[in-house]
Design a protein around this motif. Structure first.
Motif, PDB file in Angstrom:
ATOM      1  N   ALA A  83       6.007  -2.831  -4.594  1.00 15.02           N
ATOM      2  CA  ALA A  83       5.846  -1.421  -4.900  1.00 15.02           C
ATOM      3  C   ALA A  83       6.144  -0.604  -3.647  1.00 15.02           C
ATOM      4  CB  ALA A  83       4.425  -1.145  -5.390  1.00 15.02           C
ATOM      5  N   TYR A  84       6.444   0.663  -3.863  1.00 14.10           N
ATOM      6  CA  TYR A  84       6.748   1.557  -2.741  1.00 14.10           C
ATOM      7  C   TYR A  84       5.776   2.716  -2.812  1.00 14.10           C
ATOM      8  CZ  TYR A  84      10.850  -1.306  -2.236  1.00 14.10           C
ATOM      9  OH  TYR A  84      11.678  -2.389  -2.038  1.00 14.10           O
ATOM     10  N   LEU A  85       4.933   2.825  -1.809  1.00  7.23           N
ATOM     11  CA  LEU A  85       3.789   3.733  -1.902  1.00  7.23           C
ATOM     12  C   LEU A  85       3.901   4.951  -1.002  1.00  7.23           C
ATOM     13  CD1 LEU A  85       0.688   1.376  -2.035  1.00  7.23           C
ATOM     14  CD2 LEU A  85       2.194   2.147  -3.859  1.00  7.23           C
ATOM     15  N   GLY A  86       3.456   6.070  -1.541  1.00  3.91           N
ATOM     16  CA  GLY A  86       3.267   7.250  -0.731  1.00  3.91           C
ATOM     17  C   GLY A  86       4.562   7.954  -0.392  1.00  3.91           C
ATOM     18  N   ALA A  87       4.413   9.069   0.296  1.00  6.21           N
ATOM     19  CA  ALA A  87       5.571   9.834   0.724  1.00  6.21           C
ATOM     20  C   ALA A  87       6.448   8.992   1.638  1.00  6.21           C
ATOM     21  CB  ALA A  87       5.108  11.103   1.461  1.00  6.21           C
ATOM     22  N   GLY A 117       4.948  17.532   0.670  1.00  3.60           N
ATOM     23  CA  GLY A 117       4.125  16.375   0.336  1.00  3.60           C
ATOM     24  C   GLY A 117       4.663  15.604  -0.850  1.00  3.60           C
ATOM     25  N   ALA A 118       3.960  14.525  -1.150  1.00  2.00           N
ATOM     26  CA  ALA A 118       4.320  13.695  -2.287  1.00  2.00           C
ATOM     27  C   ALA A 118       4.262  14.507  -3.573  1.00  2.00           C
ATOM     28  CB  ALA A 118       3.379  12.499  -2.370  1.00  2.00           C
ATOM     29  N   GLU A 128       2.667   3.307  -9.127  1.00  2.00           N
ATOM     30  CA  GLU A 128       2.809   3.366  -7.670  1.00  2.00           C
ATOM     31  C   GLU A 128       2.439   4.726  -7.104  1.00  2.00           C
ATOM     32  OE1 GLU A 128       6.706   2.352  -6.396  1.00  2.00           O
ATOM     33  OE2 GLU A 128       6.714   0.430  -7.461  1.00  2.00           O
ATOM     34  N   ASP A 129       2.894   5.768  -7.765  1.00  2.00           N
ATOM     35  CA  ASP A 129       2.695   7.092  -7.176  1.00  2.00           C
ATOM     36  C   ASP A 129       1.245   7.560  -7.283  1.00  2.00           C
ATOM     37  OD1 ASP A 129       2.900   7.313  -9.923  1.00  2.00           O
ATOM     38  OD2 ASP A 129       3.726   9.333  -9.838  1.00  2.00           O
ATOM     39  N   LEU A 141      -1.395   5.336  -6.709  1.00  2.00           N
ATOM     40  CA  LEU A 141      -2.239   4.509  -5.838  1.00  2.00           C
ATOM     41  C   LEU A 141      -2.746   5.220  -4.588  1.00  2.00           C
ATOM     42  CD1 LEU A 141      -0.415   1.076  -6.180  1.00  2.00           C
ATOM     43  CD2 LEU A 141      -2.724   1.616  -6.949  1.00  2.00           C
ATOM     44  N   PRO A 142      -1.932   6.038  -3.914  1.00  2.00           N
ATOM     45  CA  PRO A 142      -2.470   6.678  -2.696  1.00  2.00           C
ATOM     46  C   PRO A 142      -3.682   7.561  -2.942  1.00  2.00           C
ATOM     47  CG  PRO A 142      -0.075   6.799  -2.701  1.00  2.00           C
ATOM     48  CD  PRO A 142      -0.492   6.292  -4.064  1.00  2.00           C
ATOM     49  N   ARG A 162      -4.418  15.333  -1.331  1.00  2.00           N
ATOM     50  CA  ARG A 162      -5.517  14.388  -1.120  1.00  2.00           C
ATOM     51  C   ARG A 162      -6.862  15.116  -1.188  1.00  2.00           C
ATOM     52  NH1 ARG A 162      -3.709   9.802   1.983  1.00  2.00           N
ATOM     53  NH2 ARG A 162      -1.503   9.556   1.482  1.00  2.00           N
TER      54      ARG A 162
END
Lengths: 279, 279, 279, 279
Positions: free
Chosen positions: C50-54, D53-54, D99-100, D102-103, D235
Motif C-alpha cells: 500500500a502507499y500511504l499518506g501525502a 495536504g492529502a 489506503e487513503d 489509514l493515516p 488530522r
C-alpha cells in the motif's frame, strides 16, 4: 489493639560518596506506638534520626563512601485505631478547618488539584458531603484505574494517571488526594507498611480530614485499612519516598514485610462500614 | 535599618457565602519587624489570624455572606538585613543541611525539580558551588525568559515556563527554585511587597539556603532585593497566594504599594556584590 | 553512485488475529532506487503493498492468525544524491513555498512547534537564514541532548525532550523539526536505514525544505548523512513506525543491517561542507 | 438538496509584511457543490488558490505590506448529503480500510490517541462496533465537557480537555477524534460553516470512517449536522485554521454567517436517527 511486626531490608550498591534519607521507620502517634525496633546498617555507619516537615516524619540520615550498604529495620508496632461510624462523619466547612490542616488543600507536585477542579466537581460535586463522598472518590478511582506495575514512573502525577487509567499505589493515592482537595477536603499522602499486601512492599495510601480526624483510605483495595502501619505523611509521595539518595546508589535488594501478630484483621476486602483513624 | 511602608487594598464582589485566606501581612523575622499595622474590612467582618504551614505564615481568615468586600492593609516595616559577601558563601553539603531545610529540596506543584535534573546539571552542574551558582541560575533565568503579563496562568509550572520562555514573577521564581533543588540547593518561594516595582503589585521571588542562611534572590531584576518585604514563604506559589477563596468572589480592585521611608535603597538594578538575608 | 545493501528481520509472537503495517521497504525517489529486493514472510502469509499518506510511503499490509511471524526484507539500493554547497542554499520565503510543502509547517503529535515558537525565535531567530540555520539547530540539538536508550518512550514529544535533555534518534529529529517549523522552515521526519550506525537499528532523521529541495539532516551525528537510506516520510514518527500493529503481537527478534557495497562513504562524523538531498 | 449561503468577513491590522493562508472557502465534494462564490480583498491584493495536504483543501494565499486588510467571502452552496441508517453502518476492520484512510488512525498534535488508548478501551471498548459507538463517543464527550469560550487555547490538546472538562468546538472534536482513533476507527477534523450556530462563527466538527463512508459528527450539539458546510479536513485543527499568518496581524473584525435558503433543516438538536455523509 493490634500488634504488627514490620520490617524491611534495603541493599544498595553505592558508587560515589552518598547521602541517604530513609523513610522506613514506623511512626508514633496517639494510635500507633512502636513497641520495639531494631536498626542495623552494614557495613557499620553512624546514622542520625531527623524529624522532617510539618509532619515531623522520622527519618534516618546517613552518609557513606562507596560500598555495598545494607539497611535492616524491624519493629513491633501496636495499633489502637479510633473507629467511627461513616454515616456520622461530616465534611468540615472551610472556616472550621484547623490551621495545621489547611495546607493539605494546596495542590502539590503529584496532586494537581487546581487543574482537576472542574473534573472533581462534575464527578463528585453533587454527592452528599461527608465520609461517604471520600469513599465514593476511592471507589471511582478503584473502578477507573488498573493496577499495573511499571505503567507509571517517578514523574507521573494525578493528571497523567487520569489519562492513562493505570498506575500503582502511589498513583491511586495521588488521584484520590487531588480530587479531595479540589472539593475542599484536606487530604495527605501516607507511606507505610501494609499487612496482607501481595506482593509485600512498601505501600502508599492517604488520609482525608473529616469531622476532626484524619481518616485512612486506600483506593487500591489491596490491603485492609486496619493493617496499615504509618511511616510518614506529606503533601504527596515526593515528601516520603522510602529513600532519598544524594549521590549514586543502585538498589539491589528490597524485602519488605508486615505480619499481624494478633490475627484480628479481616482478610476480606475493604469495607465502608468502619472509618479508621490512626493519626 | 530601612523603613518601608507597605499596603494593599483588595475589593471583591462576593456572590455566595465565601471563606477567604489572605496572605498579605508583612512577616516578622529576626530581620524584618512590623512596627505598626492597620487592617480594615468593609463591611465589617470578624477575622482571625492564623499561622500556616511549616513556615508559620500569618494569614487573615474571614468568612462573609454575599457583599462587596474590601480589605485594606497598611504596615510600617523595618528591615535590618544581614548582608554577606557572596564569594564567601558556600553551598551546604547535604549531610549538613538542617532538618527544617530538607523539605525544600522536594519537587512541588510548580517546581518540578525531578524532571529538570538533567537540565540543571547540564547548564549549572559544572559551575563553582556557592552563592555564585544561584546567582548564575538567576542570570540564566533572566536571560532566557521574557516578562510578559498574561503569558502564563495559575496552572503554569517551571517546565512550561522553560518551554514557553516567558512568564511573570512567580514563573521566574519557580524556574529558578526548580533548578536549585535539582542541584541539591534548598530553595523556597517568597511572596512579598517590593519597593520600586513597576507597576506596583504583589511580588514573588525566592530564597536559597546557602551556608547557614536563606538568601534572597529575584530573577526578574524588577526591583532591588534590599527593598523586598516578606509576606510568606512556601514550597511554591501554591502555598502563598495573596488570597485563597473558597466560594465565589471576583476581584474588582487591587492596589498594592511599597514605599521606602528611609531612602537608602539603590534604585539601580540588582547587584551581585551583596548577599541579602532577611529570614 | 552508492550501492547499499539494507535489510531487516522482524519476528513477532502473535497471540490474537492481528493486522500489520510494515514501514521497512526502501523508497524509490529520483535519487534513490531499489535495484533488487526480497521479502519473505514465515509462515507464509499474503501481503499487500500500500502507499500511504501525502508521501506515498510504501508499506506491507498483512494479517495473520496467532503464530510466530517472521518478516525478512533485503534490498540493494542505489543512492545518487544531489549534493549542494551549503552557503548557497537559502531559506524559502513563505509565499514561495510550494503547496505540497506547506503542511510540513504545521505542528504535529511529537513536534509541538506552536508551543516552541518563542524558544526557537530566542535561540535561532537572529541567525542568518539558510542551510546554516538548520545546521545550527542540529548542532544545538546535538549539544543539548544526551543520547540515552530507554530515556524516552512512545508518547514523548519535542517539549518533553527539551525538558529531559535526553532521547533517542526520533527525539532528536522531533526537536529539530519542531524548531524548524517554529521558524517557518518546513521540516519532516524520515525513517530509514543508516550505514555505520552502531548498534545497527532502524534510524530516524529529518529533512528541511530549503531553496527548492528537501535536505537531509541528522542531529544525532550517529551516522553519515550520505549513507541514509530512506524508508518513508511523515509529519513525525507517528506516521512511519517500522510496524503498526492492530491486535496483539510481541516483538521477539529485530535485526537491522545497512552495508555500503561501494565503500565511498566517509566514516568520520557529519560535515557541514555538503548538503545532501535524496528526496 | 439544501441551499446554504455562507460567508465571512475578516479584517486584520497588518503591521509588517505578512503572508496569509485562508481556509474559508466552501469545499467541493460529490455531495457539496459551490454554486457561486465571491471573494473580495481590500485593499486590492492578488491572491492565489492553493490545494493543501492529502485532503486538497482549497486555500487563498496572499501577501501584503502593512495595511488594514479585509477579506470578504460569500458562497452559495448546495448540499446533497448521503443519508444512511445508523444501525446498518458497521465499523470497518483494519485490513479492509482503504489506503487513503489509514493515516487518520495516527495520533496528531491535538489528538493524542496513543496516550488515550486505555481510556478509550475502558469507556468504549465493550460497546457494539459501528456507527452507534461513535455516537456514544459523541454523547460521552457532550456529557463530560462544558462548552466555555476562552477555557482553552491554541495549544490545548485532547488530553488537556479531558482533564479540564471544558472547551470549545475544536476541543470537543479533538477529544472525540482521539477516542475514535484509539479504537481503530479512522477520524478526521473538519472545519466549516454551520447553519443555526449561535453565536455565528466558524465551526469545528469531525468525520469518522465507517462502512465505506466518512460520516459527520458534532459532539457539541450546537448545530444540526445537516447544515454543516465543509471548508476543509485534516488530522486536527492544526491543518485547517481559518487563517495561518506568517508575519504580524491582529484580527480586528470577524463576522461569519451561514443561512439556509431552503428551510429544510430541522432546528431541533441532533438526532441519531440518520447518518449524514457529505465527503
Amino acid at each position: 489493639m493490634l500488634l504488627i511486626q514490620v520490617g524491611c531490608e534495603l541493599r544498595y550498591q553505592v558508587t560515589v560518596p552518598t547521602s541517604f534519607l530513609f523513610h522506613v521507620t514506623a511512626a508514633n502517634t496517639p494510635h500507633q506506638a512502636v513497641q520495639h525496633e531494631e536498626v542495623t546498617v552494614e557495613p557499620s555507619r553512624e546514622y542520625n534520626i531527623a524529624y522532617l516537615g510539618a509532619e515531623d516524619n522520622r527519618v534516618f540520615r546517613l552518609e557513606t563512601m562507596p560500598c555495598e550498604l545494607t539497611l535492616r529495620y524491624q519493629a513491633k508496632v501496636s495499633l489502637n485505631p479510633s473507629v467511627d461510624n461513616p454515616p456520622q462523619i461530616p465534611e468540615t466547612d472551610h472556616p472550621a478547618l484547623p490551621e495545621d490542616v489547611l495546607p493539605y488543600l494546596n495542590p502539590s507536585r503529584y496532586c494537581e488539584s487546581d487543574r482537576l477542579a472542574a473534573f472533581a466537581m462534575a464527578e463528585f460535586g453533587r454527592l452528599d458531603r461527608g465520609y461517604s463522598r471520600v469513599a465514593a472518590i476511592c471507589e471511582w478511582t478503584y473502578n477507573h484505574l488498573k493496577y499495573i506495575s511499571g505503567s507509571t514512573n517517578a514523574s507521573t502525577g494525578a493528571c497523567d494517571v487520569l489519562i492513562l487509567r493505570s498506575g500503582v499505589c502511589r498513583d491511586y493515592a495521588h488521584l484520590a488526594i487531588a480530587f479531595c482537595r479540589a472539593l475542599c477536603i484536606p487530604a495527605r499522602y501516607v507511606s507505610g507498611y501494609a499487612v496482607a499486601l501481595e506482593p509485600p512492599d512498601f505501600h502508599g495510601f492517604f488520609e482525608a480530614y473529616l469531622g476532626d480526624h484524619w481518616y485512612l483510605f486506600d483506593a487500591t483495595r489491596l490491603a485492609p485499612v486496619e493493617g496499615l502501619v504509618r511511616i510518614g505523611m506529606g503533601r504527596d509521595a515526593a515528601d516520603v519516598p522510602f529513600a532519598i539518595i544524594i549521590g549514586a546508589a543502585t538498589l539491589i535488594k528490597k524485602v519488605v514485610s508486615a505480619e499481624e501478630l494478633t490475627e484480628q484483621i479481616p482478610r476480606q476486602g475493604p469495607s465502608d462500614e468502619s472509618a479508621v483513624s490512626t493519626a
